[in-house]
Design a protein around this motif. Structure first.
Motif, mmCIF file in Angstrom:
data_model
loop_
_atom_site.group_PDB
_atom_site.id
_atom_site.type_symbol
_atom_site.label_atom_id
_atom_site.label_comp_id
_atom_site.label_asym_id
_atom_site.label_seq_id
_atom_site.Cartn_x
_atom_site.Cartn_y
_atom_site.Cartn_z
ATOM 1 N N UNK A 128 0.791 -0.945 -0.020
ATOM 2 C CA UNK A 128 -0.169 -0.043 0.239
ATOM 3 C C UNK A 128 1.034 1.399 0.032
ATOM 4 N N UNK A 129 0.400 2.450 0.388
ATOM 5 C CA UNK A 129 1.336 3.880 -0.165
ATOM 6 C C UNK A 129 1.363 4.303 1.452
ATOM 7 N N UNK A 130 1.479 3.459 2.111
ATOM 8 C CA UNK A 130 1.871 3.686 3.526
ATOM 9 C C UNK A 130 2.641 2.727 3.954
ATOM 10 N N UNK A 131 2.784 1.856 2.764
ATOM 11 C CA UNK A 131 4.163 0.854 3.066
ATOM 12 C C UNK A 131 3.977 -1.079 3.768
ATOM 13 N N UNK A 132 1.983 -0.907 4.265
ATOM 14 C CA UNK A 132 1.851 -2.022 4.908
ATOM 15 C C UNK A 132 1.303 -3.272 3.564
ATOM 16 N N UNK A 133 2.242 -4.120 3.317
ATOM 17 C CA UNK A 133 1.456 -5.399 2.697
ATOM 18 C C UNK A 133 0.574 -5.958 3.360
ATOM 19 N N UNK A 134 -0.176 -6.318 2.662
ATOM 20 C CA UNK A 134 -1.265 -7.197 2.607
ATOM 21 C C UNK A 134 -1.507 -8.403 1.732
ATOM 22 N N UNK A 135 -2.205 -9.633 1.967
ATOM 23 C CA UNK A 135 -1.940 -10.856 0.463
ATOM 24 C C UNK A 135 -3.440 -11.274 0.599
ATOM 25 N N UNK A 136 -3.868 -11.870 -0.919
ATOM 26 C CA UNK A 136 -5.064 -12.578 -1.074
ATOM 27 C C UNK A 136 -4.622 -13.790 -2.077
ATOM 28 N N UNK A 137 -5.594 -14.615 -2.123
ATOM 29 C CA UNK A 137 -5.152 -15.894 -2.886
ATOM 30 C C UNK A 137 -6.105 -16.925 -3.099
ATOM 31 N N UNK A 138 -5.599 -17.779 -4.223
ATOM 32 C CA UNK A 138 -6.844 -18.736 -3.888
ATOM 33 C C UNK A 138 -5.826 -20.583 -4.516
ATOM 34 N N UNK A 139 -5.976 -21.796 -3.966
ATOM 35 C CA UNK A 139 -5.281 -22.588 -4.480
ATOM 36 C C UNK A 139 -6.222 -23.333 -5.656
ATOM 37 N N UNK A 140 -5.431 -22.885 -6.786
ATOM 38 C CA UNK A 140 -5.771 -23.428 -8.640
ATOM 39 C C UNK A 140 -5.065 -25.195 -8.524
ATOM 40 N N UNK A 141 -6.386 -25.966 -8.723
ATOM 41 C CA UNK A 141 -6.497 -27.407 -10.129
ATOM 42 C C UNK A 141 -5.817 -26.898 -11.463
ATOM 43 N N UNK A 142 -4.708 -27.105 -11.235
ATOM 44 C CA UNK A 142 -4.414 -26.971 -12.944
ATOM 45 C C UNK A 142 -2.977 -28.192 -13.107
ATOM 46 N N UNK A 143 -2.821 -28.010 -13.856
ATOM 47 C CA UNK A 143 -1.313 -28.831 -14.279
ATOM 48 C C UNK A 143 -0.812 -28.268 -15.769
ATOM 49 N N UNK A 144 0.582 -28.595 -15.900
ATOM 50 C CA UNK A 144 1.028 -28.694 -17.443
ATOM 51 C C UNK A 144 1.104 -27.348 -18.413
ATOM 52 N N UNK A 145 0.379 -25.757 -17.145
ATOM 53 C CA UNK A 145 0.689 -24.790 -18.601
ATOM 54 C C UNK A 145 1.189 -24.307 -18.994
ATOM 55 N N UNK A 146 2.815 -23.992 -17.909
ATOM 56 C CA UNK A 146 3.752 -23.717 -19.153
ATOM 57 C C UNK A 146 4.363 -24.065 -20.055
#
Length: 263
Positions: A128-146
């Protein structure tokens, strides 16, 4: 013709239909993230998960591991984000992209498509602009995309390389901009389906989007951004033309200017 092909590509990715579907798939414990956290965000301290500031949507199971939709959003009134890192824990190059945003992009609403190589947490870490960090996310089932086969290979993949399209539509008091770039974004893990030879990595490295002199977004990307990248970003329009500057790993430079609201 180029514009129509880009538009069809974006529609195929599902971006024109709106947000990626949310699912009840919270992040899981990740030894890979524990090992890389310090290198990625500069601290061993785990950023808090706070949906009042940041959210990430991604499917529980990807229909196509090379085109996994990810949407990062903030609710109204959330503090502005200065920088954002998008990380896919189990990918060969886990940091998919790093973004910066101008004031017109607050609160954030960003959507893109990524490659997911194995069952993995997909996480966004915002500073954030004040230097704080925050996180969000999900667990994704996928294989071989790269390593998934490229849509086109050889010189055909580079036909129209760097062609861009920008579309902007009003959404309430803001606008939703959509940038499409023609580029194979080879990951370095794919094979040419004709010659069966490995295809060297070749991808869009940086993007900068402005309206007039005001920054909307910059991106430093890697091999995890999908072929023919498409980005959707909500912003406050100022009536000035939108300019896009992009560079790839081969030293190619792509520049375009679009009237506000072009499509």
């Amino acid at each position: 013709m180029i514009a129509s092909r880009l538009l069809l590509a974006a529609a195929a990715l599902g971006l024109l239909a709106g947000a990626a579907p949310a699912a009840d798939n919270p992040m899981r414990p990740s030894p890979a993230w524990d090992e890389m956290r310090l290198a990625v965000i500069g601290t061993e301290t785990e950023p808090p998960v706070d949906p009042a500031i940041l959210n990430l949507e991604a499917p529980m199971r990807a229909d196509n591991p090379a085109l996994v939709p990810v949407r990062v959003t903030q609710p109204p009134g959330a503090p502005p984000i200065a920088r954002l890192a998008l990380v896919i824990d189990q990918n060969p190059a886990p940091v998919a992209a790093e973004f910066t945003f101008g004031p017109a992009a607050a609160p954030l609403d960003l959507e893109l498509r990524v490659r997911v190589n194995a069952y993995s947490d997909v996480r966004a870490i915002a500073t954030l602009n004040d230097g704080r960090q925050v996180m969000a996310g999900r667990f994704v089932k996928a294989s071989g995309g790269c390593a998934a086969p490229a849509g086109r290979s050889g010189e055909d993949a580079r036909k129209d390389i760097g062609a861009m399209r920008w579309k902007s539509e009003p959404v309430g008091t803001r606008a939703m901009g959509q940038l499409m770039i023609r580029h194979p974004n080879f990951s370095g893990l794919q094979r040419d389906q004709v010659t069966l030879l490995d295809i060297p990595a070749e991808f869009v490295r940086t993007i900068a989007v402005k309206q007039g002199d005001a920054l909307l977004m910059t991106m430093e990307g890697g091999i995890s951004i999908s072929e023919n990248p498409v980005f959707r970003l909500a912003y406050a329009p100022n009536g000035q033309p939108v300019t896009v500057h992009a560079e790839d790993t081969e030293g190619r430079v792509f520049d375009r200017q679009f009237p506000q609201g072009a499509n």
